[in-house]
Design a protein around this motif. Structure first.
Motif, PDB file in Angstrom:
ATOM      1  N   LEU A  39       0.836  -1.206   0.000  1.00 14.62           N
ATOM      2  CA  LEU A  39       0.000   0.000   0.000  1.00 14.62           C
ATOM      3  C   LEU A  39       0.872   1.259   0.000  1.00 14.62           C
ATOM      4  N   GLU A  40       1.989   1.179   0.716  1.00 20.48           N
ATOM      5  CA  GLU A  40       2.893   2.336   0.772  1.00 20.48           C
ATOM      6  C   GLU A  40       3.529   2.574  -0.598  1.00 20.48           C
ATOM      7  N   LEU A  41       3.958   1.466  -1.266  1.00 14.12           N
ATOM      8  CA  LEU A  41       4.537   1.595  -2.606  1.00 14.12           C
ATOM      9  C   LEU A  41       3.503   2.140  -3.593  1.00 14.12           C
ATOM     10  N   ALA A  42       2.262   1.672  -3.460  1.00 19.73           N
ATOM     11  CA  ALA A  42       1.192   2.129  -4.350  1.00 19.73           C
ATOM     12  C   ALA A  42       0.921   3.620  -4.146  1.00 19.73           C
TER      13      ALA A  42
ATOM     14  N   THR B  58      -5.782 -12.384   5.944  1.00 16.20           N
ATOM     15  CA  THR B  58      -5.186 -11.140   5.459  1.00 16.20           C
ATOM     16  C   THR B  58      -6.216 -10.224   4.802  1.00 16.20           C
ATOM     17  N   LEU B  59      -7.362 -10.758   4.377  1.00 15.70           N
ATOM     18  CA  LEU B  59      -8.344  -9.901   3.693  1.00 15.70           C
ATOM     19  C   LEU B  59      -8.863  -8.808   4.621  1.00 15.70           C
ATOM     20  N   GLU B  60      -9.099  -9.160   5.887  1.00 18.90           N
ATOM     21  CA  GLU B  60      -9.628  -8.140   6.805  1.00 18.90           C
ATOM     22  C   GLU B  60      -8.600  -7.024   7.026  1.00 18.90           C
ATOM     23  N   TYR B  61      -7.326  -7.409   7.133  1.00 17.46           N
ATOM     24  CA  TYR B  61      -6.294  -6.389   7.344  1.00 17.46           C
ATOM     25  C   TYR B  61      -6.140  -5.516   6.097  1.00 17.46           C
ATOM     26  N   LEU B  62      -6.184  -6.158   4.907  1.00 18.18           N
ATOM     27  CA  LEU B  62      -6.109  -5.378   3.660  1.00 18.18           C
ATOM     28  C   LEU B  62      -7.268  -4.376   3.594  1.00 18.18           C
ATOM     29  N   ALA B  63      -8.467  -4.819   3.996  1.00 21.05           N
ATOM     30  CA  ALA B  63      -9.631  -3.931   3.930  1.00 21.05           C
ATOM     31  C   ALA B  63      -9.466  -2.738   4.875  1.00 21.05           C
ATOM     32  N   VAL B  64      -9.039  -3.025   6.098  1.00 19.46           N
ATOM     33  CA  VAL B  64      -8.895  -1.948   7.091  1.00 19.46           C
ATOM     34  C   VAL B  64      -7.819  -0.955   6.639  1.00 19.46           C
ATOM     35  N   ARG B  65      -6.687  -1.472   6.156  1.00 18.57           N
ATOM     36  CA  ARG B  65      -5.579  -0.602   5.758  1.00 18.57           C
ATOM     37  C   ARG B  65      -5.916   0.191   4.490  1.00 18.57           C
ATOM     38  N   THR B  66      -6.692  -0.437   3.583  1.00 26.09           N
ATOM     39  CA  THR B  66      -7.111   0.263   2.368  1.00 26.09           C
ATOM     40  C   THR B  66      -7.939   1.501   2.734  1.00 26.09           C
ATOM     41  N   ALA B  67      -8.863   1.317   3.674  1.00 22.83           N
ATOM     42  CA  ALA B  67      -9.702   2.442   4.090  1.00 22.83           C
ATOM     43  C   ALA B  67      -8.855   3.510   4.784  1.00 22.83           C
ATOM     44  N   GLU B  68      -7.918   3.067   5.629  1.00 26.36           N
ATOM     45  CA  GLU B  68      -7.065   4.039   6.339  1.00 26.36           C
ATOM     46  C   GLU B  68      -6.225   4.864   5.365  1.00 26.36           C
TER      47      GLU B  68
ATOM     48  N   GLU C 284     -16.889  -1.702   2.902  1.00 27.90           N
ATOM     49  CA  GLU C 284     -16.476  -0.380   3.378  1.00 27.90           C
ATOM     50  C   GLU C 284     -15.259   0.137   2.643  1.00 27.90           C
ATOM     51  N   ALA C 285     -14.324  -0.782   2.344  1.00 25.22           N
ATOM     52  CA  ALA C 285     -13.047  -0.396   1.738  1.00 25.22           C
ATOM     53  C   ALA C 285     -13.137  -0.258   0.226  1.00 25.22           C
ATOM     54  N   GLY C 286     -14.306  -0.595  -0.360  1.00 18.17           N
ATOM     55  CA  GLY C 286     -14.457  -0.479  -1.808  1.00 18.17           C
ATOM     56  C   GLY C 286     -13.515  -1.389  -2.581  1.00 18.17           C
ATOM     57  N   ILE C 287     -13.218  -2.556  -1.991  1.00 18.66           N
ATOM     58  CA  ILE C 287     -12.337  -3.522  -2.648  1.00 18.66           C
ATOM     59  C   ILE C 287     -13.157  -4.367  -3.612  1.00 18.66           C
TER      60      ILE C 287
END
Ligand SMILES: [Zn+2]
Length: 414
Positions: free
Chosen positions: A197-200, A221-231, A263-266
């Motif tokens: 996410l940081e590289l993106a 890992t999907l839940e963490y990806l979702a939370v971090r995407t929103a953040e 919520e994260a629009g994934i």
């Protein structure tokens, strides 16, 4: 150049329609367009759709099935090792030469946009990305082509991969890939997601990860990806493929994760055919098939798409690639067979992946890009039932493929 496609059927509209193209755009959609254009096409009452979008395809590995050694143990681990054997000898030209016929086949089957994954690891280095960037050059003007820099061996399992991913983005990769669940520990998986996410964010790229591609219900890992995407504020720019573990979670936890994904629009990509052959292999009795919770994700309003994933490689021996076939499998496996559900499956190979790839001006309306496929069927059901020829495929108004089929029935008394 002005062109007319005469007498086509369109989803959600009765009767037949004429579609006028002006250069790379749709100029008009009317029941009857007067006057003739520079070029006239007979739509013959067939279904005209925006071109198919294949959002997940491993083109660096495709067709290795023709040259690879046998998988003696018939395990995933050996499939990975078979791939390593080839990765050591890859050159960009060899990859592009091997993959070009697969891209051609996709175009013939109506795909006008493809997101191609290239492995990035310390075995092949940046060579697969260079190969797919070469392929992208070869297909300039014939299909929309994105290259994903994809860490197939993990990032922290293989020290140095983080730097290689950065190099691939510098070389011109369009999308940051990821494979967080493959790391050795949950902590490393979270670091993996943070790094991607940081590289993106740093390079203003979209993200497409292969997430929880396992039967393990503790792969989370999907839940963490979702939370971090929103953040990170990256809603709408992140896709997750496979998500097989989501199907293995108990229902309460699955519902929580689906809510976070929404919520994260994934976008969730189901790679139905590959999950069917790769997952659930250790089950006894009731055998899981490893496909994610397609119906529940759709019901929650998540953007869900379907893609080919593999073509004749160490992981999967089939793949044409044909997005109608992909949809047909998804309909079977997802129990999506009623009329409105078939329309949803058609969205999963057209508008939904187009949203994930953020393709501008996608659709059939004046002003939209003329990326179109004319299917020799009158409706969506028959398109999936018959997988018929694609009479014509247009990319940016350019006729890039035509197909027809003839069959002769010989009667016993004839
Ligand atoms: Zn894949």
């Amino acid at each position: 150049m002005r062109q007319n496609i005469r007498g086509v059927r369109l989803r959600g509209r009765d009767g037949t329609w004429d579609v006028a193209l002006d250069g790379d755009r749709i100029a008009a959609v009317e029941q009857s367009i007067a006057g003739s254009a520079d070029r006239e096409h007979d739509g013959a009452g067939c279904l005209l759709s925006p071109g198919f979008v294949d959002g997940h395809l491993h083109l660096d590995k495709c067709m290795l099935g023709d040259v690879m050694r046998p998988n003696e143990s018939q395990t995933l681990q050996e499939a990975i090792q078979v791939t390593w054997d080839h990765k050591r000898d890859y050159t960009p030209e060899e990859i592009a030469d091997r993959a070009a016929p697969v891209v051609d086949a996709g175009i013939v089957h109506g795909t006008t946009a493809v997101r191609a994954f290239a492995d990035v690891d310390t075995i092949g280095g940046t060579v697969p990305v260079e190969g797919l960037l070469e392929l992208k050059r070869r297909f300039e003007g014939e299909t929309h082509f994105e290259v994903v820099a994809f860490p197939q061996e993990g990032i922290f399992r293989q020290p140095g991969t983080d730097r290689l991913l950065e190099q691939c983005v510098e070389l011109g990769a369009d999308v940051v890939g990821g494979l967080p669940w493959y790391e050795h520990t949950d902590a490393a998986a979270r670091d993996h997601i943070d790094f991607c996410l940081e590289l993106a964010a740093r390079s203003d790229k979209d993200v497409h990860m292969l997430v929880d591609d396992t039967d393990d219900p503790y792969s989370r890992t999907l839940e963490y990806l979702a939370v971090r995407t929103a953040e990170e504020g990256w809603q709408g720019r992140v896709s997750a493929s496979h998500c097989g573990a989501l199907a293995a979670y108990d229902h309460t936890h699955a519902q929580k994760v689906i809510g976070l994904v929404k919520e994260a629009g994934i976008t969730i990509f189901s790679n139905t055919q590959i999950s069917l052959v790769m997952d659930g292999r250790n089950d006894r009795g009731l055998i899981r098939r490893g496909t994610t919770r397609i119906k529940e994700l759709l019901a929650a309003g998540v953007n869900v798409a379907s893609a080919q994933d593999d073509v004749n490689d160490p992981y999967y021996p089939f793949g044409k690639p044909d997005q109608l076939e992909v949809g047909q499998y998804t309909a079977h496996v997802g129990h999506l067979t009623y009329p409105s559900e078939l329309e949803t499956v058609f969205d999963m190979i057209t508008t939904n992946p187009a949203r994930a790839l953020r393709l501008p001006d996608y659709g059939i309306e004046p002003g939209a890009r003329a990326d179109l496929v004319l299917i020799e069927a009158t409706n969506v059901r028959d398109a999936f039932r018959l997988l018929p020829p694609r009479r014509a495929v247009f990319h940016g108004g350019r006729l890039v493929a035509e197909s027809s089929a003839t069959a002769t029935r010989h009667r016993a008394d004839g």
